[in-house]
Design a protein around this motif. Structure first.
Motif, mmCIF file in Angstrom:
data_model
loop_
_atom_site.group_PDB
_atom_site.id
_atom_site.type_symbol
_atom_site.label_atom_id
_atom_site.label_comp_id
_atom_site.label_asym_id
_atom_site.label_seq_id
_atom_site.Cartn_x
_atom_site.Cartn_y
_atom_site.Cartn_z
ATOM 1 N N ASN A 39 0.842 -1.187 0.000
ATOM 2 C CA ASN A 39 0.000 0.000 0.000
ATOM 3 C C ASN A 39 0.886 1.248 0.000
ATOM 4 O OD1 ASN A 39 0.803 0.589 2.718
ATOM 5 N ND2 ASN A 39 -0.773 -0.799 3.480
ATOM 6 N N TYR A 40 0.250 2.411 -0.156
ATOM 7 C CA TYR A 40 1.020 3.635 -0.350
ATOM 8 C C TYR A 40 1.950 3.927 0.827
ATOM 9 C CZ TYR A 40 2.261 8.470 -1.231
ATOM 10 O OH TYR A 40 2.977 9.628 -1.447
ATOM 11 N N GLU A 41 1.455 3.789 2.054
ATOM 12 C CA GLU A 41 2.271 4.101 3.230
ATOM 13 C C GLU A 41 3.502 3.209 3.307
ATOM 14 O OE1 GLU A 41 -0.997 3.703 3.247
ATOM 15 O OE2 GLU A 41 -1.620 5.779 3.626
ATOM 16 N N ARG A 43 4.825 1.622 0.792
ATOM 17 C CA ARG A 43 5.677 1.975 -0.350
ATOM 18 C C ARG A 43 6.607 3.132 0.013
ATOM 19 N NH1 ARG A 43 2.237 2.163 -6.027
ATOM 20 N NH2 ARG A 43 1.947 -0.101 -6.304
ATOM 21 N N VAL A 103 6.440 5.402 -6.373
ATOM 22 C CA VAL A 103 5.787 6.059 -5.233
ATOM 23 C C VAL A 103 5.180 7.401 -5.642
ATOM 24 C CG1 VAL A 103 6.162 7.111 -2.977
ATOM 25 C CG2 VAL A 103 7.205 4.908 -3.505
ATOM 26 N N TYR A 105 4.333 8.606 -8.574
ATOM 27 C CA TYR A 105 3.259 8.529 -9.570
ATOM 28 C C TYR A 105 2.008 7.826 -9.031
ATOM 29 C CZ TYR A 105 6.427 10.020 -13.339
ATOM 30 O OH TYR A 105 7.270 10.728 -14.162
ATOM 31 N N LYS A 106 2.147 7.178 -7.876
ATOM 32 C CA LYS A 106 1.021 6.491 -7.247
ATOM 33 C C LYS A 106 0.314 5.515 -8.196
ATOM 34 C CE LYS A 106 0.182 10.328 -4.047
ATOM 35 N NZ LYS A 106 -0.776 11.322 -3.534
ATOM 36 N N GLU A 108 -1.016 2.039 -9.326
ATOM 37 C CA GLU A 108 -1.521 0.897 -8.563
ATOM 38 C C GLU A 108 -1.246 -0.436 -9.274
ATOM 39 O OE1 GLU A 108 -2.586 0.969 -5.550
ATOM 40 O OE2 GLU A 108 -2.408 3.149 -5.435
ATOM 41 N N LYS A 178 3.201 7.709 -17.253
ATOM 42 C CA LYS A 178 3.781 7.323 -15.966
ATOM 43 C C LYS A 178 4.469 5.956 -16.061
ATOM 44 C CE LYS A 178 0.513 9.814 -12.962
ATOM 45 N NZ LYS A 178 -0.542 9.646 -11.935
#
Length: 208
Positions: A39-41, A43, A103, A105-106, A108, A178
Motif C-alpha cells: 500500500n502507499y504508506e 511503499r 511512489v 506517480y502512485k 496501482e 507514468k
C-alpha cells in the motif's frame, strides 16, 4: 532501518569496496521489488529505506575514488577501477529512481513486464555481488559477463513488449506516460549492468 556505509571501510582494498557496493545493490533490489506490492504508506517507507541504501552506495563509490586519488600503485588501471565503481553506482541510482517514480506517480496496477524487469534486476544484482569479490584474481569471471548479457537481452524483450502493450491499450494517456517512465528507468538499470559486465570483461582481457 537506516543503512550506512561504515567509514572504517575507507581503509579496505579496492576489491572490498567494490564488493560493498555490490552487496548494497542486492539490498536495494530487494527493497525495489517489494514496493509495487504494498500500500502507499508501506511503499513510502520502503522507498525511504531504498534512498538510504542508495546514499550508502554513494559513500562507497566516493571511498573508491578517494582511495584512487591517494594510491600511487593500483591493482588495475585506475580508469578501469573508476569505471567499475561508476557503473555500480549507476545501477543503484536507476533502481532508486525507479522506486521513487512508483511512489511519486502512485501507480496501482503495474504491467507484468515491469515485474519481469524487476526480476532481471534482482538476478543481475545477485550475480554482480558474487562476481565482485573475484575481481582480485579474475578467476571464473566469463560466466558472469555472459549471463549478464543474456539477462540484458531478456530485459530488453520485457521492455519492448511492455511498451508495445502500453501503446496498444485503452489506458489513459497520463497513466501510459507514468508507466513508460518507470519501465524506461528500469531498462536503464539493466543496461548499466551490461555496461558494468563489459567493463569487467575488458579488465580480464587486459590482465590475461
Amino acid at each position: 532501518m537506516e543503512v550506512r556505509f561504515k567509514k572504517s571501510e575507507n581503509s579496505e582494498s579496492f576489491f572490498d569496496l567494490l564488493a560493498t557496493q555490490a552487496k548494497l545493490m542486492v539490498r536495494g533490489a530487494e527493497l525495489l521489488a517489494r514496493i509495487p506490492g504494498e500500500n502507499y504508506e508501506t511503499r513510502v517507507a520502503l522507498r525511504n529505506e531504498l534512498h538510504d541504501v542508495e546514499h550508502a552506495c554513494d559513500e562507497a563509490t566516493h571511498a573508491v575514488i578517494n582511495k584512487l586519488n591517494q594510491t600511487f600503485v593500483t591493482p588495475f588501471d585506475r580508469d578501469d577501477i573508476a569505471y567499475i565503481a561508476g557503473r555500480l553506482d549507476d545501477c543503484m541510482d536507476y533502481m532508486d529512481e525507479a522506486g521513487d517514480l512508483i511512489v511519486l506517480y502512485k501507480v496501482e496496477d503495474l504491467p507484468a513486464g515491469i515485474y519481469q524487469q524487476l526480476n532481471v534486476i534482482q538476478r543481475c544484482c545477485d550475480l554482480t555481488a558474487e562476481a565482485m569479490p573475484r575481481l582480485e584474481t579474475l578467476e571464473s569471471m566469463r560466466d558472469y559477463w555472459v549471463e549478464i548479457n543474456r539477462l540484458e537481452n531478456e530485459g530488453d524483450k520485457a521492455y519492448r513488449h511492455t511498451l508495445s502493450q502500453l501503446f496498444d491499450s485503452d489506458m489513459e494517456p497520463l497513466q501510459v506516460i507514468k508507466l513508460k517512465d518507470i519501465i524506461a528507468c528500469l531498462e536503464k538499470a539493466v543496461d548499466s549492468f551490461e555496461s558494468l559486465a563489459n567493463g569487467v570483461e575488458t579488465i580480464a582481457i587486459k590482465e590475461s
